[in-house]
Design a protein around this motif. Structure first.
Motif, mmCIF file in Angstrom:
data_model
loop_
_atom_site.group_PDB
_atom_site.id
_atom_site.type_symbol
_atom_site.label_atom_id
_atom_site.label_comp_id
_atom_site.label_asym_id
_atom_site.label_seq_id
_atom_site.Cartn_x
_atom_site.Cartn_y
_atom_site.Cartn_z
ATOM 1 N N HIS A 97 -45.591 -27.180 -15.533
ATOM 2 C CA HIS A 97 -44.989 -26.310 -14.514
ATOM 3 C C HIS A 97 -43.791 -26.984 -13.841
ATOM 4 O O HIS A 97 -43.388 -26.597 -12.743
ATOM 5 N N GLY A 165 -51.938 -25.121 -7.480
ATOM 6 C CA GLY A 165 -51.068 -26.252 -7.793
ATOM 7 C C GLY A 165 -51.186 -27.363 -6.767
ATOM 8 O O GLY A 165 -51.188 -28.557 -7.134
ATOM 9 N N PHE A 188 -45.285 -24.170 -7.999
ATOM 10 C CA PHE A 188 -46.296 -23.205 -8.420
ATOM 11 C C PHE A 188 -46.107 -21.862 -7.720
ATOM 12 O O PHE A 188 -46.401 -20.813 -8.305
#
Length: 433
Positions: A97, A165, A188
């Motif tokens: 991510h 996250g 996130f």
């Protein structure tokens, strides 16, 4: 003695009265004159739907990293604790991510885009299911359509994903492998908001409504530019596959040098699969022209090649050691060929639906396809860039701005030429008929 008609009727009625009757089910009456089958479906609470769908999306994208880590350490004689496997899997999930990791060798920020695509797909589906659970599509059935239900669904997915996250960043701790919780929360949140909103608006038919109100020139340019960018990336993937295949012996030797056993070798192959989209973007930048770097001592382009120390990765076994010579320069024509194909598809699709379409909107769409493709390729190259530690590997990947700038002109020229030639050919064909 014969019976009279009256006696015959009385006997028949008696027999009918003694026969068991069938009870018909009671028909439920509609409420206030409405059909009960058209009652609105029961909706789930927004918070519950967002939590369940986002959590499932996170688990599905986290599982492959944990499995790969387990495969890589499966042959370890000392055994790897489950907690350590899960911790390394969470680290890989954060990296997918674009959350940088602080490691003992320096910062690592090169995202495995294969895993990123899995995560993006699952977040998109989380947005779809959340919007469906709260009835975002039902708001335009018989009533004016409103974007707010889909917007709330996408926002809820982004908030929950940001919390996941942040929790993952805290779970890493500070034992030689850590990530910033603030950076994880922001990254996130943006990832979940973008993917979740896209899925929610797709479920609510918002994207279709927006496309219907967009001018046709913009729609055609967007579609053509996206096709051209995908074709360029496809050419990069094919070039990467051929290069690795021609250097298969070196790639196999690199895998054997790790001495990890069958399970570890499978894990290495899967890791290479996770980073295959990154290398595809590097190959596309090579075909477009600007090339890419792997650290401070390695630069690869068609005109110049300098190779320094490289990580022991099987995917890098196919890197060229000399500038393009012989038949290799023919590969540099693949991006132009992709533009020609995209322009041909634009003309065929447009003239099939409207044979008398004027030149100006058709050529305008072809010209605007170049900027669209340039922006898309620049974004992909930026996503495929990062660092693999401090020192010589602090800068890895292509120069996104240069790739996008060159692709802009190359694809605009190719689509204009192909669109013009296709329209003239179709006009001549109709004239002969």
């Amino acid at each position: 003695m014969p019976t009279t008609p009256d006696e015959h009727d009385d006997g028949a009625q008696t027999r009918l009265a003694d026969r068991e009757t069938v009870r018909l089910p009671i028909q439920r009456r509609s409420v206030r004159g409405k059909d009960p089958s058209r009652r609105p479906a029961r909706r789930a609470p927004l918070a519950l739907a967002a939590v369940v769908n986002s959590l499932w999306a996170a688990l599905v994208s986290l599982l492959p990293t944990a499995v790969v880590v387990w495969l890589l350490f499966a042959m370890d004689s000392g055994g790897t604790p489950f907690g350590q496997v899960l911790r390394l899997g969470v680290a890989g999930w954060l990296l997918a991510h674009w959350v940088p990791l602080q490691t003992s060798i320096g910062p690592v920020s090169l995202a495995p885009l294969g895993l990123t695509l899995i995560a993006a797909w699952r977040v998109y589906r989380a947005g779809v299911h959340t919007a469906r659970a709260v009835g975002a599509r039902a708001h335009h059935r018989g009533r004016p359509w409103s974007p707010w239900p889909a917007a709330r669904a996408g926002l809820a997915v982004g908030v929950v994903y940001a919390a996941l996250g942040t929790a993952a960043a805290f779970a890493l701790g500070d034992q030689g492998l850590e990530a910033s919780a603030v950076r994880a929360a922001l990254t996130f949140a943006a990832f979940g908001l973008a993917g979740g909103s896209l899925g929610a608006f797709a479920e609510a038919r918002g994207i279709a409504r927006l496309a219907g109100r967009t001018p046709r020139v913009i729609r055609d340019a967007t579609r053509t530019g996206a096709v051209a960018a995908l074709l360029v990336l496809g050419a990069g993937a094919a070039t990467t596959g051929m290069a690795v295949a021609f250097s298969g012996g070196d790639a196999s030797q690199i895998i054997d040098d790790y001495h990890t056993g069958i399970a570890g070798q499978v894990g290495l192959v899967v890791v290479c699969g996770f980073f295959a989209p990154d290398v595809t973007a590097w190959a596309a930048s090579y075909l477009v022209g600007p090339g890419f770097t792997i650290g401070s001592e390695t630069f690869i382009s068609a005109a110049h090649v300098s190779v320094g120390p490289l990580p022991a990765v099987p995917l890098l076994a196919g890197l060229p050691s000399t500038p393009a010579t012989g038949y290799a320069p023919l590969l540099l024509g693949l991006p132009l060929a992709a533009a020609l194909v995209a322009g041909w598809l634009l003309a065929r699709r447009s003239l099939r639906n409207d044979a008398d379409r004027p030149w100006l909107p058709l050529l305008g769409a072809a010209a605007l396809a170049g900027p669209v493709a340039g922006v898309l390729l620049a974004l992909v190259c930026a996503a495929a860039s990062g660092s693999l530690g401090a020192g010589g590997l602090a800068d890895v990947g292509p120069h996104a701005g240069a790739v996008g700038f060159v692709a802009l002109f190359m694809i605009s020229i190719g689509t204009l030429l192909s669109t013009t030639a296709t329209k003239l050919a179709l006009r001549a064909k109709r004239a002969r008929e």
